[in-house]
Design an enzyme around this catalytic site. Structure first.
Site, mmCIF file in Angstrom:
data_model
loop_
_atom_site.group_PDB
_atom_site.id
_atom_site.type_symbol
_atom_site.label_atom_id
_atom_site.label_comp_id
_atom_site.label_asym_id
_atom_site.label_seq_id
_atom_site.Cartn_x
_atom_site.Cartn_y
_atom_site.Cartn_z
ATOM 1 N N SER A 27 60.859 37.482 51.764
ATOM 2 C CA SER A 27 60.957 38.919 52.044
ATOM 3 C C SER A 27 61.476 39.710 50.847
ATOM 4 C CB SER A 27 61.786 39.190 53.303
ATOM 5 O OG SER A 27 63.162 39.157 53.035
ATOM 6 N N THR A 60 65.262 37.345 56.140
ATOM 7 C CA THR A 60 66.402 38.207 56.483
ATOM 8 C C THR A 60 66.823 39.163 55.367
ATOM 9 O OG1 THR A 60 67.908 36.441 55.811
ATOM 10 C CG2 THR A 60 67.366 36.594 58.165
ATOM 11 N N ASP A 61 66.389 38.888 54.128
ATOM 12 C CA ASP A 61 66.905 39.698 53.016
ATOM 13 C C ASP A 61 66.486 41.163 53.084
ATOM 14 O OD1 ASP A 61 68.246 37.544 52.047
ATOM 15 O OD2 ASP A 61 66.771 37.032 50.510
HETATM 16 N N1 GLU Z 1 64.915 35.215 50.650
HETATM 17 C C1 GLU Z 1 64.633 34.798 51.985
HETATM 18 C C2 GLU Z 1 63.934 35.947 52.727
HETATM 19 O O1 GLU Z 1 64.534 36.935 53.074
HETATM 20 C C3 GLU Z 1 65.897 34.406 52.665
HETATM 21 C C4 GLU Z 1 65.660 33.405 53.712
HETATM 22 C C5 GLU Z 1 65.744 34.025 55.056
HETATM 23 O O2 GLU Z 1 66.829 34.440 55.430
HETATM 24 O O3 GLU Z 1 64.758 34.131 55.716
HETATM 25 O O4 GLU Z 1 62.755 35.867 52.898
#
Ligand code: GLU
Length: 297
Positions: A27, A60-61
């Site tokens: 994300s 979640t980011d």
């Molecule tokens: N960088 C990842 C994202 O946000 C973090 C993993 C996660 O929390 O999903 O896609």
């Protein structure tokens, strides 16, 4: 996507579910272009009488940003729920399956109708305007500092205790149908001895608006203030937000906004202020009108 659904057979007891994949990205690599495609697809699906609600799985980011964007441009009262997981699927106690189950529960429930785009993680229901990732690793990371959860999901049932107070979805004036690009807005951060150089570079490279993640109540050094005043005189819209994670940025509080034609972000975080400013800039660059928008959304 189908694999994800297969792994939680319990969701089929709640609703008839079909899945599709619009993008498979970290994300952190979300873009405005994908947002526009996602909004178009969500609006298309929600128009069908075969669809009662949508669950969107998301990293979640930037989950809170996608949720707020959709909250402003979705043209339906039907539930749209974003869900993620703080622990990887390989973790000893992964939270993804339960979060997804809860999200489906929420999207399938009439209580979620008309409440805007919602975020469901860790047994809680959050308003997309207020929710933010508050912790890099803990499972209760998604919270709305000060303003609180909208509700809980317990035993497969959503319980609501408050409602989103700001305009969203069918009451929103923002339409992205046919829009292929969003106006460029950059965020600059306030800190000791900061200057306006980043804002000036942003404008030179095409930014039409600047969100200032200010000190305290959106406060700024003399140096930043002079730079932002100059940019405003060139027609750039300046929004004063705050690097503090909660509270109102008060108009004409730390800075004389009326005099400098600045806009204040109200309680919106810098990243959500950027989204609202990009959408506002589709139709206006009048700071008075944009301030009206920031008070209403
Ligand atoms: N960088 C990842 C994202 O946000 C973090 C993993 C996660 O929390 O999903 O896609």
């Amino acid at each position: 996507m189908d694999n994800l659904i297969q792994e939680i057979p319990e969701v089929h007891e709640i609703a008839h579910i079909s899945g599709e994949q619009l993008a498979q990205i970290d994300s952190c690599d979300m873009t405005c272009e994908i947002w526009l495609q996602l909004a178009a697809r969500v609006n298309e699906l929600l128009m069908s009488n075969k669809v009662d609600g949508i669950v969107i799985t998301h990293g979640t980011d930037t989950l809170e940003e996608t949720a707020y964007f959709l909250n402003l441009v979705t043209k339906s009262q039907k539930p749209v729920v974003l869900v993620g997981a703080m622990r990887p699927v390989t973790a000893m106690s992964a939270d993804g399956p339960m979060n997804l189950y809860n999200a489906v529960t929420l999207a399938a429930n009439d209580k979620a109708i008309g409440k805007g785009v919602l975020v469901a993680l860790n047994d809680t229901v959050n308003c997309s305007r207020e929710v933010t990732k508050t912790n890099t690793m803990l499972q209760d990371s998604f919270q709305a500092p000060d303003l609180g959860y909208l509700g809980y999901i317990q035993g497969g049932i959503p319980y609501f205790y408050r409602l989103p107070a700001r305009r969203h979805t069918i009451c929103s004036e923002f339409i992205t149908k046919g829009v292929t690009e969003l106006p460029k807005v950059e965020i600059i951060y306030g800190y000791v001895d900061s200057s306006s150089i980043m804002a000036e570079v942003a404008v030179k490279t095409g930014a039409r608006g600047i969100v200032y993640a200010g000190l305290g109540n959106g406060n700024m050094s003399q140096s930043i203030k002079e730079g932002l005043i100059n940019l405003e005189k060139q027609g750039i819209v300046i929004v004063r937000s705050s690097r503090v994670s909660s509270g109102i940025v008060t108009r004409n509080g730390a800075v004389n906004d009326d005099k400098h034609h600045f806009v204040v972000s109200d309680t919106l975080s810098p990243q959500k202020s950027r989204i609202l400013l990009m959408l506002a800039l589709l139709t206006t660059n009048d700071p008075v009108e944009i301030q009206r928008i920031f008070w209403e959304y």
